[in-house]
Enzyme design. Structure first.
Site, PDB file in Angstrom:
ATOM      1  CD  GLU A 160      72.827  68.029  18.838  1.00 55.66           C
ATOM      2  OE1 GLU A 160      71.679  68.365  19.188  1.00 55.66           O
ATOM      3  OE2 GLU A 160      73.508  67.191  19.468  1.00 55.66           O
ATOM      4  CD  GLU A 268      77.877  64.941  21.992  1.00 52.80           C
ATOM      5  OE1 GLU A 268      76.760  64.398  21.975  1.00 52.80           O
ATOM      6  OE2 GLU A 268      78.033  66.177  21.887  1.00 52.80           O
TER       7      GLU A 268
END
Length: 382
Positions: A160, A268
């Protein structure tokens, strides 16, 4: 009249019981069904690997062959203070995977979140110099990745770090490096390759389907490869909703990253069904403010506290089937599909981005029964 009322109640209970039985008695196994396509994974917590959740463990061992440490290998868990190291839970995670012959992902080495500030600042609050930052990173990766060398199959090395417009997000490590996000990434992957030479090295991010975000990741990967830095794959985080992203955008991201010679994982994975977040991943803390916990907002933002309406449940099932048809179509490009949790009860989506909601994002209900979507997923490879 009373007799009719009782008969009606009994009939309703029989219908409910039948529905629960049918979901619990679904035959087949996800990992077996997709054994020739890709790994099927999920994240796990310490309660599960310690045997304190036998029903969770039963689901895990039946349907999954890959595991990710949900929180126990994050920086604040392993190294919360300069003189404190906690390896008990990460050791137990790795041992559980070894004992059950499961593929194991270490998550994650470099992230702006859940990282103590001493990684970037001295005890007196002054910023570390760039050489000090690099040494802090190197030492940490040597200690952690080196400890599990030969035992962990892959690492989320950096996660991220790319923003929605393709820029480096000026948070955490990037901010400490005066905005030079590429230097952060280059050092992290260089050290990970050095201390975990046998593990696959991944970059992981959300909203990878967004074209501008994807462009930033592509530019980063190309620069790493040009500089001779090893990166093996990208994890496309699947924190998605009922409506977004589109099939076309997901497929475009898979094709684009695969064309760079990268291994692709769908990581995820969960599907949000609640207002606002059912449209896709929402980040930030503004929705956690107290005003959004007031009764009038609660009624709108948390509408399914007493159960998921049948029409929404059918949308969820259809969405999972749609996604797995995409994954199966691209099975030659995808190495792994990993859910972010086993049952709705423990999903992080009950608390983010709005706390204390009742969400239904996974394949298994709070009572450990399977949703109808599971049966559909088991038929796709046939």
């Amino acid at each position: 009249m009373k007799r009719l009322k009782y008969l009606s109640i009994i009939a309703s209970l029989l219908v409910i019981s039948s529905c629960e039985q049918s979901s619990k008695e679904v035959s087949g196994s996800l990992k077996d069904c997709y054994k020739d396509s890709f790994l099927i994974g999920t994240c796990v917590d310490n309660h599960l690997v310690n045997g304190r959740c036998p029903e969770d463990e039963e689901i895990l061992l039946r349907h999954f062959n890959a595991i990710t440490a949900e929180n126990d290998m994050k920086t604040e868990s392993i190294h919360p203070k300069p003189d404190v190291w906690n390896f008990k839970r990460s050791d137990e995670f790795v041992q559980f995977g070894l004992d059950n012959d499961m593929w194991k992902l270490g998550h994650a080495l470099v992230w702006h979140n859940q990282t103590p500030s001493f990684f970037w600042f001295h005890e007196d609050g002054t910023p570390k110099t760039k050489p000090e930052l690099i040494e802090t990173m190197r030492s940490y990766i040597e200690t952690v990745a080196g400890r599990y060398a030969g035992k962990i199959d892959a690492w989320d090395v950096v996660i991220e770090i790319i923003g929605e417009q393709g820029e480096y997000r000026n948070l955490g490590w990037v901010k400490a490096f005066d905005g030079d996000g590429y230097e952060v990434v280059k050092n992290a992957f260089t050290f990970a390759s050095q201390y975990a030479p046998e593990a696959e090295l991944y970059y992981s991010d959300f909203n990878v389907w967004r074209r501008s975000h994807l462009d930033g990741i592509v530019a980063m990967v190309k620069r790493l490869k040009k500089d001779g830095v090893r990166i093996d794959g990208v994890g496309i985080q699947g924190h998605w909703g009922l409506n977004y992203p589109s099939a076309q955008d997901i497929e475009h991201a898979i094709d684009t990253l695969s064309s760079l010679g990268l291994k692709i994982s769908i990581s995820e994975l969960d599907i949000d069904v609640l207002p606002l977040t059912k449209e896709g991943q929402v980040i930030g803390k503004c929705l956690q403010e107290a005003q959004f916990q007031l009764e009038e907002f609660k009624a709108y933002l948390d509408p399914y506290r007493d159960g998921l309406p049948q029409d929404v449940a059918k949308e969820l099932d259809a969405r999972y089937e749609e996604l797995f048809r995409i994954f199966y179509k691209h099975r030659s490009q995808i190495e792994r599909v990993s859910f972010w949790g086993l049952t709705d009860e423990k999903s992080w989506k009950n608390g983010y981005p709005i706390p204390n909601r009742t969400n239904y994002p996974l394949l298994f209900n709070r009572d450990h029964s399977a949703k109808p979507a599971l049966k559909a997923l088991l038929t796709i490879p046939e």
